[in-house]
Design an enzyme around this catalytic site. Structure first.
Site, PDB file in Angstrom:
ATOM      1  N   LYS A  89      -4.133 -11.896  -5.951  1.00 42.69           N
ATOM      2  CA  LYS A  89      -5.381 -12.190  -5.229  1.00 42.69           C
ATOM      3  C   LYS A  89      -6.506 -11.258  -5.684  1.00 42.69           C
ATOM      4  O   LYS A  89      -6.241 -10.133  -6.125  1.00 42.69           O
ATOM      5  CB  LYS A  89      -5.157 -12.095  -3.716  1.00 42.69           C
ATOM      6  CG  LYS A  89      -4.989 -10.694  -3.215  1.00 42.69           C
ATOM      7  CD  LYS A  89      -5.004 -10.601  -1.688  1.00 42.69           C
ATOM      8  CE  LYS A  89      -4.830  -9.129  -1.331  1.00 42.69           C
ATOM      9  NZ  LYS A  89      -4.812  -8.817   0.053  1.00 42.69           N
ATOM     10  N   LYS A 108     -10.246  -5.634  -3.504  1.00 45.19           N
ATOM     11  CA  LYS A 108     -11.113  -4.454  -3.660  1.00 45.19           C
ATOM     12  C   LYS A 108     -10.384  -3.326  -4.356  1.00 45.19           C
ATOM     13  O   LYS A 108     -10.998  -2.468  -4.972  1.00 45.19           O
ATOM     14  CB  LYS A 108     -11.529  -3.920  -2.283  1.00 45.19           C
ATOM     15  CG  LYS A 108     -12.480  -4.786  -1.522  1.00 45.19           C
ATOM     16  CD  LYS A 108     -12.720  -4.207  -0.123  1.00 45.19           C
ATOM     17  CE  LYS A 108     -13.389  -5.232   0.757  1.00 45.19           C
ATOM     18  NZ  LYS A 108     -13.378  -4.927   2.169  1.00 45.19           N
ATOM     19  N   LYS A 125       0.830  -1.212   0.000  1.00 46.10           N
ATOM     20  CA  LYS A 125       0.000   0.000   0.000  1.00 46.10           C
ATOM     21  C   LYS A 125       0.858   1.253   0.000  1.00 46.10           C
ATOM     22  O   LYS A 125       0.499   2.240  -0.619  1.00 46.10           O
ATOM     23  CB  LYS A 125      -0.960  -0.002   1.194  1.00 46.10           C
ATOM     24  CG  LYS A 125      -2.074  -1.013   1.001  1.00 46.10           C
ATOM     25  CD  LYS A 125      -3.065  -1.016   2.138  1.00 46.10           C
ATOM     26  CE  LYS A 125      -4.126  -2.083   1.914  1.00 46.10           C
ATOM     27  NZ  LYS A 125      -4.900  -2.380   3.103  1.00 46.10           N
TER      28      LYS A 125
END
Ligand code: TYM
Length: 325
Positions: A193, A196, A113
């Site tokens: 994966k 979102k 992130k």
């Protein structure tokens, strides 16, 4: 003491996707029978990525509604919003004083992130707040998908460090991941994966997607070269992911599915996958559309009251142990 308390959480960002559902939520529902379960919509965690206030408020209600529609039973389990129970944040501060900077900077999710920009202290301290969520309730097990394993290792380390310094306060919680579907992969890149934050909405199935949209997304899923439906995560990661999804949604064994679909063309196989997903999500879809926001708010409010009672009692013991007066 019985070892039967459980905690888990989900961020109110974007829509809940099939990875969340298969990796976590459907197990949360079944585990309510056996455990005293506590589930949380972690809005403080969601603040670590920028989003508008109206958007966050709306996503919090929508996420809670989805959890109820999936089958979390508010008469049996607690289901509340993290920021309604301020003890989480206070314990996070205390645990933060025991967490090593080195360990936090090795967290994969932090690295991913922060590489995408938007570094902030909250993002760095994210796993400490997660540890506080779990430890404030002194739970024994935490059901999650694979991607949370590293955060849970840190939680165990913090529990042990605290217990060594201040006395045996926390049970050291175990991670529970499902046998099938602990890591549901992207439909567009079966080596990543389902997430979102992927900018391509076709990479995931949201559990609120219509039947038509689900079928379209599965039809456009990346498959592997060659023919034949086999389970082989190295050579056929796309097909294997679709088999995992089908097994999880239908409750059937992978071997049985492979025996049935081995000779199908990929197009027909994908139709069978779509049927399993659409059928599996149908009870959720009708429960979700029938539920009002007011009902969700009532459940959140009464659950938060009960959670505050238990968290405040737990925090009193922790404050005493560390010497806060
Ligand atoms: P979150 O909101 O990203 O995801 C919620 C749950 O869904 C699982 N999951 C997946 N499982 C399988 N395949 C996937 N592709 C997939 N993507 C997500 C996650 O593993 C998770 O179980 N940090 C947590 C929220 C959290 C939490 C906690 C969890 C905060 N405090 C305390 C457990 C205990 C998170 O961001 O989950």
């Amino acid at each position: 003491m019985t070892e039967n308390r459980l905690f888990s959480g989900i961020q109110p960002t974007g829509e809940i996707h099939l990875g969340n559902y298969i990796g976590a939520l459907r197990n949360w529902v079944s585990m309510q029978e056996e455990y005293e379960a506590i589930y949380c919509v972690v809005d403080l965690h969601a603040l670590t990525a920028p989003q508008g206030p109206a958007e966050l408020r709306e996503a919090t209600i929508r996420t809670a509604k989805a959890l109820l529609a999936v089958g979390i039973d508010p008469d049996r389990s607690l289901l509340y919003v993290q920021s309604h129970v301020p003890q989480h944040a206070e314990l996070a501060w205390i645990l933060g004083t025991l967490a090593s900077m080195g360990h936090l900077s090795r967290m994969i999710q932090y690295k991913e992130k922060s590489e995408k920009g938007g570094q902030n202290l909250g993002l760095f301290a994210y796993p400490v707040l997660q540890a506080a969520d779990i430890l404030i309730h002194r739970v024994h097990v935490v059901p999650v998908g694979d991607d949370q394993s590293q955060h849970l290792e840190l939680t165990r380390e913090l529990a042990e460090r605290f217990n060594t310094r201040f006395g045996e306060i926390f049970p050291v919680p175990a991670t529970i991941t499902p046998k099938i579907g602990a890591r549901v992969m992207s439909l567009k890149d079966p080596t990543a994966k389902m997430s979102k934050s992927d900018p391509d909405p076709k990479s995931r199935i949201d559990i609120t997607d219509s039947a038509d949209l689900i079928r379209k997304k599965i039809r456009s899923a990346v498959t592997d070269s060659g023919i034949g439906v086999r389970y082989d995560t190295e050579d056929k990661p796309g097909i294997s992911n679709l088999l995992d999804i089908t097994a999880a949604m239908s409750g059937r064994a992978i071997d049985e599915l492979v025996a049935e679909y081995a000779d199908l063309q990929y197009g027909s196989f994908k139709d069978a996958v779509a049927d399993a997903v659409i059928d599996g999500l149908e009870p959720f879809r009708s429960a979700y559309s029938a539920m009002t926001d007011d009902y969700v708010r009532d459940v959140m409010a009464s659950s938060a009251e009960r959670a505050i009672d238990s968290a405040a009692a737990s925090l009193a013991g922790i404050r005493e142990a560390v010497g806060l007066s």
